[in-house]
Motif scaffolding. Structure first.
Motif, PDB file in Angstrom:
ATOM      1  N   ASN A   2       4.685  -9.120   6.255  1.00  0.00           N
ATOM      2  CA  ASN A   2       5.132  -8.387   6.818  1.00  0.00           C
ATOM      3  C   ASN A   2       6.154  -9.315   7.728  1.00  0.00           C
ATOM      4  O   ASN A   2       6.811  -8.918   8.489  1.00  0.00           O
ATOM      5  CB  ASN A   2       4.612  -7.711   7.275  1.00  0.00           C
ATOM      6  CG  ASN A   2       4.413  -6.318   6.226  1.00  0.00           C
ATOM      7  OD1 ASN A   2       4.916  -6.085   5.201  1.00  0.00           O
ATOM      8  ND2 ASN A   2       3.254  -5.511   6.945  1.00  0.00           N
ATOM      9  N   LYS A   8      12.885  -0.258  -1.756  1.00  0.00           N
ATOM     10  CA  LYS A   8      10.406   0.086  -1.882  1.00  0.00           C
ATOM     11  C   LYS A   8      11.054   2.042  -1.918  1.00  0.00           C
ATOM     12  O   LYS A   8      11.761   2.813  -1.256  1.00  0.00           O
ATOM     13  CB  LYS A   8      10.559  -0.100   0.116  1.00  0.00           C
ATOM     14  CG  LYS A   8       8.572  -0.198   0.540  1.00  0.00           C
ATOM     15  CD  LYS A   8       8.677   0.063   1.808  1.00  0.00           C
ATOM     16  CE  LYS A   8       7.653  -0.690   2.226  1.00  0.00           C
ATOM     17  NZ  LYS A   8       7.048  -1.352   2.512  1.00  0.00           N
ATOM     18  N   ASP A  14       9.095  -3.389   7.865  1.00  0.00           N
ATOM     19  CA  ASP A  14       7.209  -2.480   7.673  1.00  0.00           C
ATOM     20  C   ASP A  14       7.731  -1.980   9.035  1.00  0.00           C
ATOM     21  O   ASP A  14       6.749  -1.131   9.391  1.00  0.00           O
ATOM     22  CB  ASP A  14       6.706  -3.033   7.049  1.00  0.00           C
ATOM     23  CG  ASP A  14       6.822  -2.466   5.867  1.00  0.00           C
ATOM     24  OD1 ASP A  14       7.344  -2.697   5.319  1.00  0.00           O
ATOM     25  OD2 ASP A  14       5.318  -3.239   4.809  1.00  0.00           O
ATOM     26  N   MET A  44       0.787  -1.269   0.033  1.00  0.00           N
ATOM     27  CA  MET A  44       0.013  -0.003  -0.270  1.00  0.00           C
ATOM     28  C   MET A  44       1.105   1.152  -0.624  1.00  0.00           C
ATOM     29  O   MET A  44      -0.133   2.384  -0.200  1.00  0.00           O
ATOM     30  CB  MET A  44      -0.920   0.202   1.244  1.00  0.00           C
ATOM     31  CG  MET A  44      -0.155   0.124   2.598  1.00  0.00           C
ATOM     32  SD  MET A  44      -1.678  -0.139   4.041  1.00  0.00           S
ATOM     33  CE  MET A  44      -0.505   0.029   4.711  1.00  0.00           C
ATOM     34  N   LYS A  58       1.184  -8.760   9.792  1.00  0.00           N
ATOM     35  CA  LYS A  58       0.981  -9.403   9.371  1.00  0.00           C
ATOM     36  C   LYS A  58       1.358 -10.847   8.932  1.00  0.00           C
ATOM     37  O   LYS A  58       2.623 -10.087   8.655  1.00  0.00           O
ATOM     38  CB  LYS A  58      -0.218  -8.939   7.606  1.00  0.00           C
ATOM     39  CG  LYS A  58       0.293  -8.023   7.044  1.00  0.00           C
ATOM     40  CD  LYS A  58      -0.911  -7.400   5.914  1.00  0.00           C
ATOM     41  CE  LYS A  58       0.137  -6.564   5.271  1.00  0.00           C
ATOM     42  NZ  LYS A  58      -0.662  -6.222   4.411  1.00  0.00           N
ATOM     43  N   GLU A 107      17.887  -4.968   3.319  1.00  0.00           N
ATOM     44  CA  GLU A 107      18.050  -6.077   2.624  1.00  0.00           C
ATOM     45  C   GLU A 107      17.403  -6.641   2.669  1.00  0.00           C
ATOM     46  O   GLU A 107      15.943  -6.882   2.277  1.00  0.00           O
ATOM     47  CB  GLU A 107      19.127  -6.396   5.101  1.00  0.00           C
ATOM     48  CG  GLU A 107      17.948  -7.179   5.566  1.00  0.00           C
ATOM     49  CD  GLU A 107      18.490  -7.861   6.742  1.00  0.00           C
ATOM     50  OE1 GLU A 107      19.167  -8.732   6.736  1.00  0.00           O
ATOM     51  OE2 GLU A 107      18.040  -7.835   7.654  1.00  0.00           O
ATOM     52  N   CYS A 127      15.603 -10.453   1.987  1.00  0.00           N
ATOM     53  CA  CYS A 127      15.649 -11.835   3.243  1.00  0.00           C
ATOM     54  C   CYS A 127      14.866 -12.292   1.668  1.00  0.00           C
ATOM     55  O   CYS A 127      14.055 -12.693   1.119  1.00  0.00           O
ATOM     56  CB  CYS A 127      14.301 -11.169   3.706  1.00  0.00           C
ATOM     57  SG  CYS A 127      14.526 -10.569   4.432  1.00  0.00           S
TER      58      CYS A 127
HETATM   59  N1  LIG Z   1      13.667  -6.784   2.458  1.00  0.00           N
HETATM   60  C1  LIG Z   1      12.304  -7.803   1.361  1.00  0.00           C
HETATM   61  N2  LIG Z   1      13.077  -9.074   1.087  1.00  0.00           N
HETATM   62  C2  LIG Z   1      12.485  -9.339   0.000  1.00  0.00           C
HETATM   63  N3  LIG Z   1      11.297  -9.474   0.061  1.00  0.00           N
HETATM   64  C3  LIG Z   1      10.310  -8.370   0.170  1.00  0.00           C
HETATM   65  C4  LIG Z   1      11.399  -7.261   1.091  1.00  0.00           C
HETATM   66  N4  LIG Z   1      10.544  -6.340   1.026  1.00  0.00           N
HETATM   67  C5  LIG Z   1       9.418  -6.664   0.807  1.00  0.00           C
HETATM   68  N5  LIG Z   1       9.725  -7.408   0.040  1.00  0.00           N
HETATM   69  C6  LIG Z   1       8.497  -8.611  -0.926  1.00  0.00           C
HETATM   70  O1  LIG Z   1       7.498  -6.618  -1.189  1.00  0.00           O
HETATM   71  C7  LIG Z   1       6.616  -7.429  -1.747  1.00  0.00           C
HETATM   72  C8  LIG Z   1       5.552  -6.433  -0.835  1.00  0.00           C
HETATM   73  O2  LIG Z   1       5.833  -5.576   0.234  1.00  0.00           O
HETATM   74  P1  LIG Z   1       5.476  -4.856   0.935  1.00  0.00           P
HETATM   75  O3  LIG Z   1       5.890  -4.345   2.075  1.00  0.00           O
HETATM   76  O4  LIG Z   1       5.156  -2.821  -0.384  1.00  0.00           O
HETATM   77  O5  LIG Z   1       4.200  -4.648   0.851  1.00  0.00           O
HETATM   78  P2  LIG Z   1       3.175  -5.472   1.597  1.00  0.00           P
HETATM   79  O6  LIG Z   1       3.459  -6.528   2.684  1.00  0.00           O
HETATM   80  O7  LIG Z   1       2.682  -6.652   0.757  1.00  0.00           O
HETATM   81  O8  LIG Z   1       1.782  -4.945   2.138  1.00  0.00           O
HETATM   82  P3  LIG Z   1       1.549  -3.433   2.999  1.00  0.00           P
HETATM   83  O9  LIG Z   1       1.906  -2.105   2.334  1.00  0.00           O
HETATM   84  O10 LIG Z   1       0.429  -3.551   3.421  1.00  0.00           O
HETATM   85  O11 LIG Z   1       2.631  -3.647   3.921  1.00  0.00           O
HETATM   86  C9  LIG Z   1       5.606  -8.632  -0.795  1.00  0.00           C
HETATM   87  O12 LIG Z   1       6.120  -9.713  -1.107  1.00  0.00           O
HETATM   88  C10 LIG Z   1       7.315  -8.624   0.213  1.00  0.00           C
HETATM   89  O13 LIG Z   1       7.484 -10.098   0.138  1.00  0.00           O
END
Ligand SMILES: Nc1ncnc2c1ncn2[C@@H]1O[C@H](COP(=O)(O)OP(=O)(O)OP(=O)(O)O)[C@@H](O)[C@H]1O
Length: 776
Positions: free
Chosen positions: A619, A514, A632, A496, A616, A562, A564
């Protein structure tokens, strides 16, 4: 009578009298206990039956249109205290129909939560005067705001937003001095703010946006507001100087007189309510012509109940009151006798030796393995703030620390060892969570949504940019290079707040970038963003995704983390069948522990403490070795603003992670705990928190699971089939017990995260002990 008792001289007479009294007290206690375990109060049953009929008899587990026992039979969404209904919580239950006229009849209900449904008709004129929270947002209510609101003197939060309400806001706020959150946004309300608004001496959040309200804001100027949204109305005049220091004040789209010139601020299109509001002037069907006159309810509780009840109900009520008074009378009499006799005895027979005190059958509270006193006193909101900043370095030796923590818990351990000496298989299932007690005063519970750090009263424009201490500053050009110009191939996912890209550095290192959406960036100035980066940078924990750097250029804002490698727990459980089979029961407990530690750190050790606000399974990221990295963290300030805030609320609620109080815009540490409980449920069941492909009663995981968590057989049927039965039954029931504590609807009963960590550590310890003894 008292004198004659004191005059009893012989020991035999005294003994006889004592036995007689003990038997009498015993009878009274049995009667009292039976009464407290009795069926739901008949007045409440009648009221809920009528409500059910008015809603059109929807499919709701347990609910029936006549008689029944809502408390004893645990009707869906109903919470009781003894035989009295305390809460009805049916958020997003696809309800239609109307509310009817029975709400005012509930005896002592505190909370009605019916947001995100399709309920129409008017908001009833008769409302229960005991209400503390009334959430009716995102429905199809028409007509005006009822004047009986004035009788709800215990109200702390109410949301009537996103309905089709019209007419003027009635002048009903005179006595609502406990009201903290009020949301009337996205309706069709018109006219000026009524004068009694200035009596809302506790209000901190007021949402009035997207209506047709006019006049000035003068009545708001002395209120303790932290968040005020009046956008897209017809307000005019000048804005009182005092109000400019409200930390989150949104006022665009009005006719305010700025600098002496009448100015039409740019109006944003109103957020469309869930259903379209009728044009002004339209006569809304269902609006009562004369239904807005104050009723007898304004006379107070008694009047309100009597006015809305028939004669027979009055009689029933009288019988109940007479019974209660009788019992109380008996108790007082019995206590008086019990206290009085020994004194008489002492006076008359000084040579008597007193018996040692032995607690009777009801003399003490039942204890459970978890009830050995709070393992760690659940901190109150203020207590949660640690006195000394503790920042955990990433390279902490968690195992050693756990050892130390376990050693500091001799009470717990000795208790647990005692328990393990018992035959665990013959033990009863874990006890239900404690019954709801009267909620604490709202101000003790509510923590305002996290705002930008730096103090609420600091005008953001006056803050000076503080360059981040450790995080590295990237240029857009370099990030473009690392992400192949933010190509689709490198897009990991969308959230979001923006999009996440995979970035590969020249040395082969992989990062996650991000890129914040413009609508998020636009709400925050550069210095605010740098402050945010600084604060995220301070969050350092082995179970939290590390911030590596940031980029602020050409209005773009990016956060670099970093990477994951194993994606999120959500993907592992719900998108990848093969991965799911790798998630053994032990792996799941460890994931829960890692996530719990992250929240414990944020809530109780980080300085300043941090509420995650968007906790959730998506995250909870997993590293190569399945160790947890929560993502997040520290981003709450980005989601407390503008449309993202609304979106986040809707998403959390819609996907089943949002605690009930979130509906009113209240988000506390305990709301994170609730979301954590939902994540644990996902681990236990392998089900998504919300799954629309399932039958109706099973779509919201919490709602489906809660009634079954204390039934061993039901529990074993709920477990994720992909575990193939490979889990210890005791461990499963302990896990379920933690869940049911976390997802309690009263926030103050949820455990602190440090307690949850200890529960999980203790489970793991006992299992390894069990394994060792099996190997021997
Ligand atoms: N540091 C990271 N390493 C690997 N994948 C990531 C990382 N951060 C986010 N992701 C992946 O990117 C996608 C989007 O993450 P993002 O946190 O923007 O949204 P979300 O968690 O799906 O929803 P929200 O915006 O409600 O948090 C997710 O599928 C998440 O698994």
């Amino acid at each position: 009578m008292w004198r004659s008792m004191c005059e009893v001289r012989s020991a035999a007479q005294y003994k006889r009298m004592k036995i007689y009294i003990e038997v009498l007290v015993g009878f009274i206690l049995v009667y009292v206990v039976q009464f407290s375990l009795a069926d739901t109060n008949p007045i409440d049953v009648a009221a809920i039956n009528k409500l059910y009929a008015a809603l059109g008899n929807p499919v709701l587990p347990g609910w029936v249109a006549s008689a029944g026992d809502p408390c004893g039979e645990a009707w869906q969404g109903v919470q009781c205290n003894g035989s009295l209904i305390q809460q009805i919580n049916l958020i997003g239950a696809n309800l239609g129909g109307e509310l009817g006229d029975s709400l005012g009849e509930f005896v002592s209900i505190k909370s009605i939560i019916l947001s995100n449904n399709h309920i129409g008709g008017i908001i009833p004129l008769s409302l229960p005067v005991t209400l503390q929270t009334l959430f009716l947002s995102a429905n199809n209510f028409t007509g005006s705001i009822p004047t009986s609101l004035s009788t709800l003197t215990e109200l702390t939060a109410t949301s009537l937003n996103d309905n089709l309400l019209s007419g003027e806001i009635p002048d009903v706020f005179q006595s609502l001095t406990l009201l903290i959150n009020l949301d009337l946004s996205n309706n069709n309300l018109s006219g000026e703010l009524p004068p009694s608004v200035e009596n809302l001496s506790a209000v901190t959040t007021l949402n009035l946006q997207n209506n047709k309200l006019s006049g000035t804001l003068d009545v708001l100027q002395d209120l303790p507001l932290k968040e005020l949204n009046v956008e897209n109305n017809l307000f005019s005049g000048s804005i009182p100087q005092k109000m400019l220091s409200i930390p989150d004040f949104r006022k665009d789209g009005n006719l305010f007189n700025l600098d002496g010139n009448a100015t039409v601020a740019p109006a944003h299109p109103p957020h469309s309510p869930v259903t379209t509001a009728p044009p002004s002037g339209t006569v809304v069907s269902g609006t009562p012509a004369s239904g807005r006159v104050p009723t007898k309810h304004a006379d107070g509780p008694t009047a309100s109940k009597q006015s809305s009840s028939g004669k027979s109900k009055k009689n029933t009520k009288r019988v109940v009151w007479i019974t209660i008074s009788g019992i109380l009378g008996f108790i007082i009499l019995a206590l008086g006798l019990v206290l009085f006799i020994p004194r008489c005895g002492r006076r008359e027979r000084v040579e008597r030796t007193s018996k040692p005190h032995r607690p009777g059958a009801y003399g003490g509270e039942r204890k459970s393995p978890w009830d050995n006193g709070p393992l760690v006193q659940p901190p109150s909101e203020t207590e949660k703030v640690p006195k000394v900043a503790v920042t955990r370095p990433k390279e902490n030796h968690q195992a050693e620390k756990d050892e130390q923590r376990m050693e500091t818990l001799p009470k717990l351990l000795s208790h647990e060892i005692d328990m393990s000496a018992l035959d665990v298989h013959s033990m009863p299932p874990p006890p239900p969570p404690p019954p709801p007690a009267p909620p604490l005063a709202a101000e003790k519970v509510i923590v305002e949504p996290t705002t930008f750090p730096g103090g609420d009263n600091v005008n953001p424009s006056k803050r000076s940019p503080i360059p981040p201490t450790f995080a590295k500053c990237f240029t857009i050009a370099s990030l473009q290079q690392y992400t192949n110009s933010f190509s689709q191939d490198n897009l990991i996912g969308l959230g979001m707040l923006g999009s996440v890209y995979r970035a590969e550095l020249p040395d082969g290192k992989i990062l996650a970038v991000k890129k914040l959406d413009k609508r998020v960036s636009d709400h925050h100035k550069d210095d605010e963003f740098l402050e945010l980066v600084n604060n995220i940078d301070r969050i350092r924990h082995a179970n939290i995704v590390e911030l590596i750097g940031y980029c602020v250029e050409h209005g773009q804002r990016l956060l670099i983390y970093e990477y994951c490698s194993n994606g999120s727990m959500y993907e592992a459980l719900h998108s990848d069948d093969e991965f799911k089979t790798r998630l053994s029961w032990n792996a799941r407990i460890r994931i829960a522990l890692g996530a719990a530690r992250a929240l414990e750190y944020l809530h109780e050790q980080c300085q300043p403490p941090v509420i995650h606000r968007n906790f959730k399974s998506a995250n909870i990221l997993l590293d190569d070795d399945l160790s947890v990295r929560v993502s997040d963290c520290g981003l709450a300030p980005l989601i407390t603003k503008g449309s993202v805030r609304q979106l986040s609320g809707q998403l959390l609620a819609a996907y089943g992670y949002g605690a009930p109080e979130f509906e009113s815009g209240i988000y506390t540490y305990q709301s994170d705990v609730y979301s954590f409980g939902v994540v644990m449920l996902e681990l236990l069941t392998g089900r998504q928190s919300y799954d629309r492909t399932r039958p109706r009663g099973e779509q919201f995981l919490v709602r489906w699971a809660i009634p079954q968590l204390h039934d061993i057989d039901a529990l074993s049927r709920m477990v994720d089939p992909s575990l193939n039965g490979a889990y210890p039954a005791k461990s499963l029931s302990n896990f379920a017990d933690i869940i049911s504590r976390c997802v309690q609807s009263e926030p103050e009963f949820r455990p602190a995260m440090s307690e949850v960590v200890l529960y999980l550590l203790n489970m793991i310890r006992r299992e390894s002990q069990q394994n060792e003894s099996n190997e021997r």
